[in-house]
Structure formats: C-alpha cells, structure tokens
Scaffold this motif. Structure first.
Motif, PDB file in Angstrom:
ATOM      1  N   VAL A 156      95.421  26.474  52.248  1.00 51.60           N
ATOM      2  CA  VAL A 156      97.330  25.796  51.621  1.00 51.60           C
ATOM      3  C   VAL A 156      97.341  26.905  52.743  1.00 51.60           C
ATOM      4  O   VAL A 156      98.967  26.183  53.128  1.00 51.60           O
ATOM      5  N   PHE A 157      97.734  28.033  53.155  1.00 52.12           N
ATOM      6  CA  PHE A 157      98.630  28.526  54.109  1.00 52.12           C
ATOM      7  C   PHE A 157      97.790  28.302  55.533  1.00 52.12           C
ATOM      8  O   PHE A 157      96.962  29.168  55.768  1.00 52.12           O
ATOM      9  N   LEU A 158      98.733  28.455  56.741  1.00 52.62           N
ATOM     10  CA  LEU A 158      98.251  27.753  57.895  1.00 52.62           C
ATOM     11  C   LEU A 158      97.513  29.531  58.524  1.00 52.62           C
ATOM     12  O   LEU A 158      98.057  30.079  58.217  1.00 52.62           O
ATOM     13  N   ASN A 159      96.718  29.673  59.311  1.00 48.44           N
ATOM     14  CA  ASN A 159      96.539  30.772  59.349  1.00 48.44           C
ATOM     15  C   ASN A 159      96.775  31.428  60.371  1.00 48.44           C
ATOM     16  O   ASN A 159      97.372  32.370  60.749  1.00 48.44           O
ATOM     17  N   HIS A 160      97.748  31.227  61.055  1.00 48.67           N
ATOM     18  CA  HIS A 160      98.919  31.952  61.833  1.00 48.67           C
ATOM     19  C   HIS A 160      99.834  32.698  60.682  1.00 48.67           C
ATOM     20  O   HIS A 160     100.336  33.649  61.054  1.00 48.67           O
ATOM     21  N   GLU A 161      99.865  31.970  59.471  1.00 47.88           N
ATOM     22  CA  GLU A 161     100.946  32.841  58.536  1.00 47.88           C
ATOM     23  C   GLU A 161     100.999  34.072  57.782  1.00 47.88           C
ATOM     24  O   GLU A 161     101.349  34.394  57.052  1.00 47.88           O
ATOM     25  N   GLY A 207      83.468  19.474  57.781  1.00 49.17           N
ATOM     26  CA  GLY A 207      84.130  18.828  58.583  1.00 49.17           C
ATOM     27  C   GLY A 207      85.413  18.734  58.062  1.00 49.17           C
ATOM     28  O   GLY A 207      85.938  17.941  58.941  1.00 49.17           O
ATOM     29  N   HIS A 208      86.263  19.788  57.569  1.00 48.54           N
ATOM     30  CA  HIS A 208      87.417  20.093  57.655  1.00 48.54           C
ATOM     31  C   HIS A 208      88.583  19.869  58.816  1.00 48.54           C
ATOM     32  O   HIS A 208      87.788  20.529  59.637  1.00 48.54           O
ATOM     33  N   THR A 209      89.050  19.221  58.934  1.00 46.67           N
ATOM     34  CA  THR A 209      90.283  19.248  60.104  1.00 46.67           C
ATOM     35  C   THR A 209      90.998  20.866  60.186  1.00 46.67           C
ATOM     36  O   THR A 209      90.766  21.630  59.284  1.00 46.67           O
ATOM     37  N   PRO A 210      91.760  21.315  61.109  1.00 49.41           N
ATOM     38  CA  PRO A 210      93.076  22.182  61.094  1.00 49.41           C
ATOM     39  C   PRO A 210      93.644  21.646  60.243  1.00 49.41           C
ATOM     40  O   PRO A 210      93.634  20.742  60.135  1.00 49.41           O
ATOM     41  N   PHE A 211      94.734  22.878  59.530  1.00 49.58           N
ATOM     42  CA  PHE A 211      95.877  22.677  58.298  1.00 49.58           C
ATOM     43  C   PHE A 211      95.198  22.079  57.794  1.00 49.58           C
ATOM     44  O   PHE A 211      96.304  21.519  56.964  1.00 49.58           O
ATOM     45  N   GLY A 212      93.815  22.216  57.320  1.00 51.53           N
ATOM     46  CA  GLY A 212      93.538  21.290  55.545  1.00 51.53           C
ATOM     47  C   GLY A 212      94.014  19.768  55.172  1.00 51.53           C
ATOM     48  O   GLY A 212      93.604  19.774  56.075  1.00 51.53           O
ATOM     49  N   HIS A 213      94.298  20.133  53.648  1.00 49.33           N
ATOM     50  CA  HIS A 213      94.500  18.305  54.039  1.00 49.33           C
ATOM     51  C   HIS A 213      95.712  18.013  54.478  1.00 49.33           C
ATOM     52  O   HIS A 213      95.280  15.934  55.283  1.00 49.33           O
ATOM     53  N   ALA A 214      96.714  18.460  55.074  1.00 48.04           N
ATOM     54  CA  ALA A 214      97.400  17.950  56.316  1.00 48.04           C
ATOM     55  C   ALA A 214      96.976  16.979  57.192  1.00 48.04           C
ATOM     56  O   ALA A 214      97.259  15.943  57.350  1.00 48.04           O
ATOM     57  N   ASN A 262     103.754  23.572  42.298  1.00 49.94           N
ATOM     58  CA  ASN A 262     104.754  24.708  42.638  1.00 49.94           C
ATOM     59  C   ASN A 262     104.417  24.546  43.909  1.00 49.94           C
ATOM     60  O   ASN A 262     104.829  25.789  44.148  1.00 49.94           O
ATOM     61  N   LEU A 263     103.493  24.596  44.266  1.00 45.37           N
ATOM     62  CA  LEU A 263     102.988  25.167  45.328  1.00 45.37           C
ATOM     63  C   LEU A 263     102.584  24.049  46.519  1.00 45.37           C
ATOM     64  O   LEU A 263     103.018  24.582  47.466  1.00 45.37           O
ATOM     65  N   TYR A 264     102.039  23.447  46.146  1.00 45.04           N
ATOM     66  CA  TYR A 264     101.161  22.178  47.390  1.00 45.04           C
ATOM     67  C   TYR A 264     102.330  21.739  47.570  1.00 45.04           C
ATOM     68  O   TYR A 264     102.107  21.402  48.654  1.00 45.04           O
ATOM     69  N   ARG A 265     104.086  21.582  46.642  1.00 45.82           N
ATOM     70  CA  ARG A 265     104.311  20.822  46.673  1.00 45.82           C
ATOM     71  C   ARG A 265     105.716  21.332  47.076  1.00 45.82           C
ATOM     72  O   ARG A 265     106.961  20.933  46.668  1.00 45.82           O
ATOM     73  N   HIS A 266     105.789  22.817  47.087  1.00 48.55           N
ATOM     74  CA  HIS A 266     107.037  24.023  47.436  1.00 48.55           C
ATOM     75  C   HIS A 266     107.433  23.359  48.898  1.00 48.55           C
ATOM     76  O   HIS A 266     106.898  22.908  49.978  1.00 48.55           O
ATOM     77  N   PRO A 267     108.645  23.022  49.038  1.00 47.30           N
ATOM     78  CA  PRO A 267     109.657  23.268  50.207  1.00 47.30           C
ATOM     79  C   PRO A 267     109.099  23.968  51.171  1.00 47.30           C
ATOM     80  O   PRO A 267     108.726  23.423  52.575  1.00 47.30           O
ATOM     81  N   GLN A 268     108.482  24.761  51.559  1.00 51.33           N
ATOM     82  CA  GLN A 268     108.245  25.869  52.780  1.00 51.33           C
ATOM     83  C   GLN A 268     107.333  25.037  52.990  1.00 51.33           C
ATOM     84  O   GLN A 268     106.843  25.111  54.282  1.00 51.33           O
ATOM     85  N   VAL A 269     105.643  24.760  51.844  1.00 53.56           N
ATOM     86  CA  VAL A 269     104.444  24.573  52.241  1.00 53.56           C
ATOM     87  C   VAL A 269     104.365  23.001  52.678  1.00 53.56           C
ATOM     88  O   VAL A 269     104.733  22.600  53.844  1.00 53.56           O
ATOM     89  N   MET A 270     105.376  22.049  51.984  1.00 52.02           N
ATOM     90  CA  MET A 270     105.554  20.747  52.862  1.00 52.02           C
ATOM     91  C   MET A 270     106.334  20.795  54.343  1.00 52.02           C
ATOM     92  O   MET A 270     105.507  20.040  54.628  1.00 52.02           O
ATOM     93  N   ALA A 271     107.242  21.632  54.627  1.00 50.21           N
ATOM     94  CA  ALA A 271     107.614  21.553  56.184  1.00 50.21           C
ATOM     95  C   ALA A 271     106.919  22.356  56.927  1.00 50.21           C
ATOM     96  O   ALA A 271     106.691  21.059  57.959  1.00 50.21           O
ATOM     97  N   THR A 272     105.971  22.883  56.445  1.00 52.25           N
ATOM     98  CA  THR A 272     104.144  22.978  56.955  1.00 52.25           C
ATOM     99  C   THR A 272     103.914  22.332  57.256  1.00 52.25           C
ATOM    100  O   THR A 272     103.155  21.900  58.424  1.00 52.25           O
ATOM    101  N   THR A 273     103.931  21.304  56.282  1.00 50.50           N
ATOM    102  CA  THR A 273     102.230  20.117  56.453  1.00 50.50           C
ATOM    103  C   THR A 273     103.312  18.544  57.114  1.00 50.50           C
ATOM    104  O   THR A 273     102.480  18.508  58.051  1.00 50.50           O
ATOM    105  N   ALA A 274     104.720  18.626  57.672  1.00 54.15           N
ATOM    106  CA  ALA A 274     105.088  17.760  58.604  1.00 54.15           C
ATOM    107  C   ALA A 274     104.634  18.586  59.704  1.00 54.15           C
ATOM    108  O   ALA A 274     104.401  17.220  60.388  1.00 54.15           O
TER     109      ALA A 274
END
Length: 386
Positions: free
Chosen positions: A52-57, A99-106, A307-319
């Motif tokens: 869920v959280f990027l590797n650098h976080e 086969g998963h990409t970097p940055f998870g499902h994003a 509450n987690l996957y669509r949290h604004p902080q996660v969504m900002a990183t996802t974008a």
C-alpha cells in the motif's frame, strides 16, 4: 511432511515442464520450482516493490517480498492440516506477485491504461511471463521452466482473450481452465485465499502504523472488533498498550480465519468427495471460508477500501506514481534506447507497435519503486516521489 490426500498435487504425478529435464536427486519437482523462484532476479526485486505504501515511505511497511513470505507461511499451515502439498503451496505463494509493477495497484492500473490497444496488462499474466520468458538463467530455454502445477497456480486470473492466446501457444496448458470454466488445484485455491487473509491483516497493521487508521476507527469493523474486545478481556493491561493490543487482535483474527478455512474446506471436500486432482478442477471452488467468515472478511475489505486505499494521502501518492509510469512508458516507447540495452535491443527488433509496447511494459513492470522514481527523474528532471 504429512501424507498427501488423494486430491492433493503429487510431484510424482506432475504434468511436467515445458522443456523436459532430468529429475533432481534430492528434491521433488515442486521443491525445485521453489528454489528456482527464490534465486530469481524477479523475486529479489520484490523487496523494493510496494504493497500500500511506497517503498520510500518507511522501512517498516510491508513490501511484496514480506507479503509473499506471509502468504507462504499461512498457506503451509493450512495445507498441512488439509493433507495438501506444502511445497507447492509455498512455491505458488512465493511466485504469485513476481509480475507486479512498481507502486502496487496504482502502477498496474497506469500500465494497463498505457497498454490499451496493445493487449492490456494483467499482473497475474505478467507473473507467468516472468517465469516462462523474462528470466534468463539457463542455456537451453528462457524462463525458469517450472512445472505445470506451479504455473497454473501463478495464473490466478486471466481474461478470456489472453486465455485464448495462451491456449493457441500451449494447447491444453494453463490457459485452458479459463476457457472451460474450471478451477485450479486445491494448492492454488489455497494460495488465493491465504493471499486475501494476509493482506487484510497486514494492511490493518500498516494502516495504523502509518497513522492513517486508528484503533477507534477499526472498532466499527465486526471482524476486528471481536478480537480486540476478547484481547482486552483476557489482558486488561493492553488498554494502556495500543500497539500490543493491535498485534494481539490481529494474531487472534489470523488464527480464527485459518481455523475457519480448514473447517469450511473440510466440509466442502466431504460434500464434493474428490478422488483425484482432476476431480478438483471440475468441482466448484473448494478452499473457502464459512459463509459467516466470508461476509465479515468482505466487511473488512470494504472498510480498508474506504478508509485506507482511498485515503487522501494514499490517493495523492497514487496519482504521482501513475504519472511516473505513464511518462516512463511514453519516453521509452518514443526512445527505446533509454531502456537497458537488452530491452532496447528487443524493442528495436520488435515486429510492430504492439510488440514494442510489450517490451516497454516488461521493462517497467520489472522495476522496483525506487528505480522507477529515479529513472523518471533522470528522463524528465522531475522529482515526483521523494
């Protein structure tokens, strides 16, 4: 290892490898598959690929590697009680996210959008591409030359169009069950459910650790609240130790889910009465939760989504992560020489736009989070993920 049930996958009766090889003197075919996966380049990269959280976080959040190890542990525990092949379960679990990409499902969603018109991108199919084609470790063949049963378990989902392509290249192979509406082995079914159990539990832990979820919020989730309340009754001092309370609630939740899967699956097996692996493939899904646990697990998933996957902080990183993938794809497609030499050469030799796009997708999908971010910064001069 406990004796295998008659409906378990027996390496002595494996459907074999695409390229015949002599039997190893000290290992079964499934143990050999596991060892090949553990020593693969793609497996090592999982340590720097996000959940869920990027590797650098943060250093303490789960990665694809730690997730795969947790799935393997849960899967082996359940397999032992059901008389299934533990080695095969572990092997599939360790390979299921290769086969998963970097940055998870994003990253996956962004790469799938980039590949629209070129066959799309499915991470399960990409995992199969990794073990069938992209790993380069042997002189006589591409890929790892894994057994049919391992490859079947890796390909958890597959679109009909891609299943038809697989069937055309490998008649009667791993794509056939999607065309016939059949199930995979019990070992593969078990890995699917262990995957769900693992990520629900560790996403709670990582969500609280990140500060995006609170124990108070989690009290609205019946599946979690039951175990939190039980833990406080048995250990009142945990009210003053929220981190220990969280761990104890998750531990109890995991244990109950494991026991539930064992009991519900035994009931399903007794009703279906499969006598061999092929009976399993023709039956409905047999590795399962009870109806009550399934509903509570879905409730937890819905909570995490909101509450987690669509949290604004996660969504900002996802974008920002999706922007990195999109811009890398465009840059490499326009200038293949920007890729590593082996991929650049493949792209230059590709027959048509879709073949070239697939090479670019292979290159990006193999990246770790930090390599994708650094490549994007090198090419664009932008530091989107710091």
């Amino acid at each position: 290892m406990n004796p295998l049930a008659p409906y378990a996958c027996d390496p002595a009766r494996s459907r074999g490898r695409r390229y015949p090889e002599p039997v190893a003197p000290t290992r079964t075919d499934y143990q050999r598959d596991r060892d090949r996966i553990v020593h693969s380049t793609a497996f090592r990269r999982l340590v720097y690929k996000t959940q869920v959280f990027l590797n650098h976080e943060g250093d303490m959040f789960r990665t694809r590697l730690t997730h795969s190890l947790e799935v393997a542990q849960l899967g082996r525990s359940i397999a032992r009680s059901l008389g299934l092949n533990e080695d095969l379960v572990e092997t599939i679990a360790l390979a299921h996210d290769l086969g998963h990409t970097p940055f998870g499902h994003a990253g996956q969603d962004a790469l799938n959008a980039c590949m629209e018109g070129h066959g799309g991108f499915e991470h399960n199919l990409q995992s199969l591409r990794v073990v069938d084609h992209l790993e380069e470790r042997y002189p006589a063949f591409d890929g790892l030359n894994l057994t049919f049963e391992t490859r079947e378990g890796i390909l958890k989902h597959c679109s009909r169009a891609n299943a038809e392509l697989l069937q055309a290249r490998e008649p009667g192979g791993v794509g056939q069950r999607f065309l016939l509406g059949q199930r995979p082995s019990l070992e593969a079914q078990l890995c699917n459910l262990a995957d769900e159990i693992a990520y629900n539990a560790h996403d709670i832990d990582d969500g609280v650790r990140s500060g995006l979820l609170t124990l108070e919020q989690l009290q609205e989730v019946p599946l979690f609240e039951r175990y939190r309340a039980q833990a406080l009754v048995d250990h009142p001092a945990l009210a003053r130790a929220p981190r220990r309370l969280l761990y104890e609630a998750i531990r109890r939740m995991l244990s109950d889910q494991v026991y539930d899967v064992i009991d519900a699956t035994r009931q399903a097996l007794a009703q279906a009465n499969p006598q061999q692996v092929d009976d399993v493939r023709a039956a409905p899904a047999l590795v399962c939760f009870s109806a009550a646990m399934r509903e509570q697990s879905l409730g937890l998933k819905r909570f995490l989504f909101r509450n987690l996957y669509r949290h604004p902080q996660v969504m900002a990183t996802t974008a920002r992560a999706q922007q990195v993938v999109r811009e890398l794809f465009a840059a490499y497609l326009a200038q293949p020489a920007q890729m590593k030499p082996a991929f650049a050469a493949r792209a230059q030799a590709s027959d048509g736009d879709s073949a070239r796009a697939r090479v670019v997708a292979d290159f990006i999908a193999g990246m770790t989070d930090r390599y994708a971010a650094s490549e994007h910064a090198r090419i664009t001069g932008q530091q989107l993920l710091v």
